[in-house]
Design a protein around this motif. Structure first.
Motif, mmCIF file in Angstrom:
data_model
loop_
_atom_site.group_PDB
_atom_site.id
_atom_site.type_symbol
_atom_site.label_atom_id
_atom_site.label_comp_id
_atom_site.label_asym_id
_atom_site.label_seq_id
_atom_site.Cartn_x
_atom_site.Cartn_y
_atom_site.Cartn_z
ATOM 1 N N SER A 1 -69.597 -21.958 -4.730
ATOM 2 C CA SER A 1 -68.147 -22.068 -4.858
ATOM 3 C C SER A 1 -67.674 -23.471 -4.514
ATOM 4 O O SER A 1 -66.680 -23.950 -5.051
ATOM 5 N N LEU B 1 -65.731 -28.482 -6.099
ATOM 6 C CA LEU B 1 -65.213 -27.124 -6.212
ATOM 7 C C LEU B 1 -65.516 -26.593 -7.605
ATOM 8 O O LEU B 1 -65.272 -27.274 -8.606
ATOM 9 N N HIS C 1 -59.412 -17.418 -3.507
ATOM 10 C CA HIS C 1 -60.775 -17.912 -3.366
ATOM 11 C C HIS C 1 -60.816 -19.438 -3.444
ATOM 12 O O HIS C 1 -61.514 -20.096 -2.660
ATOM 13 N N THR D 1 -61.869 -21.820 -0.232
ATOM 14 C CA THR D 1 -63.037 -22.682 -0.392
ATOM 15 C C THR D 1 -62.680 -24.132 -0.118
ATOM 16 O O THR D 1 -63.413 -24.843 0.578
ATOM 17 N N HIS E 1 -62.203 -24.630 3.547
ATOM 18 C CA HIS E 1 -63.521 -24.474 4.176
ATOM 19 C C HIS E 1 -64.284 -25.800 4.107
ATOM 20 O O HIS E 1 -64.862 -26.253 5.109
ATOM 21 N N GLU E 2 -64.287 -26.437 2.930
ATOM 22 C CA GLU E 2 -64.995 -27.705 2.776
ATOM 23 C C GLU E 2 -64.325 -28.812 3.596
ATOM 24 O O GLU E 2 -65.016 -29.647 4.208
ATOM 25 N N ASP F 1 -71.495 -23.950 -0.210
ATOM 26 C CA ASP F 1 -70.939 -22.613 -0.019
ATOM 27 C C ASP F 1 -71.487 -21.705 -1.107
ATOM 28 O O ASP F 1 -70.994 -21.690 -2.230
#
Length: 367
Positions: free
Chosen positions: A234, A249, A258, A262, A265-266, A281
């Motif tokens: 992802s 991404l 989502h 993501t 998160h990164e 991920d």
């Protein structure tokens, strides 16, 4: 080869020299394209090795970035000779096994490599694309990106590594084409509020250019790249140079909850873990402590920790979710996604509140 001449057992693309000279002169890919009188795609081909340096290009490079036409012609000839020698040194059986792992057809259809006419040319194309002298070097370089031991030792790892490595390599190439400031952790952290507000924008054409621009100001190249078949990533984070970070991404699942989780998160990996490793991920991977930290960072960036308890009381009531989302300044679909992730909602509940994306709109936003 004359007696005593040195022939290295490694090779580097002429594009690496071009890229170095571009950095030294502060030139972007578009700047170079303008100086050469060509399009951005030709510059990409030059940097990746897809475009060979002929006489016209040698003359153009001498004017644009320095050196002499003779230097650039010799640079191309040396590269081709070393690449051919590296390909010849790979045993046929080893080459065949390796190429079966690489998504050659998908890479060619995406324009990442030329469609190879046969196996010998396919081997050369892959060595050039990954910048390696053989399958062993490729495996050492890319096996390390899957930091999660459980994923690395899973039965699917070997078959997944080819598509994953192709995706990461193309992302590195795209990142090298982008204009970015020098990596600045404090600037990235200070931009979180602006980045979070982008979640309220519905269209990729509205939020993607702004997201990339804000991150570029902090030295982060954000690459959006559809993953090839067999790559389940992802997102990923890595430093492509000492002063430039990359976030890639894939828009996997094409849903806003989502995508934004993501992304943050990164960003969490960059802020919390810095240059320590490459993070990929992949849903099948077990999470380690750093992954849990990045998950927690994304969750509390999207829904502040002080409001998490209130979110747990919303239930499957759309009006309550809408009011809550408005009060925290975020899209309702992201709230739904977080509730589903925390098992506060069933996976089929309130999905109509989520925005969905289409690749034609994403591609148009990136054009």
């Amino acid at each position: 080869m004359t007696e005593g001449a040195f022939e290295p057992d490694w090779f580097s693309r002429p594009g690496e020299t071009v890229s170095s000279l571009m950095s030294r002169r502060g030139l972007s890919a578009m700047d170079l394209a303008e100086r050469l009188g060509c399009g951005r795609e030709k510059v990409r081909g030059l940097l990746t090795g897809l475009t060979a340096i002929d006489d016209d290009l040698a003359n153009g490079l001498a004017e644009a970035v320095g050196g002499t036409p003779a230097f650039w012609r010799k640079r191309q000839a040396t590269y081709e000779r070393c690449l051919a020698r590296a390909a010849d040194s790979v045993p046929a059986e080893t080459a065949s096994h390796w190429l079966m792992q690489i998504p050659l057809s998908g890479m060619a259809s995406s324009g990442w490599i030329e469609r190879p006419p046969g196996r010998p040319q396919a081997l050369r194309s892959c060595l050039a694309y990954f910048g390696v002298t053989g399958p062993d070097e490729w495996r050492r370089r890319y096996a390390e990106v899957a930091a999660d031991v459980a994923f690395r030792t899973s039965p699917t790892f070997e078959s997944s590594l080819g598509p994953l490595s192709a995706w990461l390599r193309q992302a590195e190439i795209e990142a090298s084409m982008m204009s970015c400031a020098t990596w600045d952790r404090d600037a990235l952290e200070a931009s979180l509020g602006r980045l979070r507000k982008l979640t309220l924008l519905r269209e990729p054409s509205k939020f993607l250019p702004r997201l990339r621009s804000i991150c570029a100001e902090a030295g982060v190249a954000v690459v959006v790249l559809r993953a090839p078949q067999g790559c389940r990533a992802s997102g990923a984070t890595r430093f492509v140079s000492p002063d430039r970070a990359m976030v890639v991404l894939s828009f996997r699942h094409l849903s806003e909850d989502h995508f934004w989780f993501t992304f943050f998160h990164e960003v969490g990996h960059l802020l919390l873990h810095g240059r320590s490793a490459t993070f990929v991920d992949v849903e099948a991977a077990a999470t380690d402590e750093r992954e849990r930290e990045a998950n927690a960072f994304a969750a509390t960036t999207l829904i502040p920790a002080a409001r998490q308890g209130e979110m747990a009381t919303l239930g499957a009531r759309s009006q309550r979710v809408l009011r809550f989302a408005a009060s925290v300044g975020i899209s309702p679909g992201i709230v739904v996604g977080q509730m589903q992730h925390q098992a506060l909602l069933g996976p089929a509940n309130l999905n109509f509140l989520k925005r969905r994306y289409a690749w034609e709109d994403i591609d148009a936003a990136l054009a």
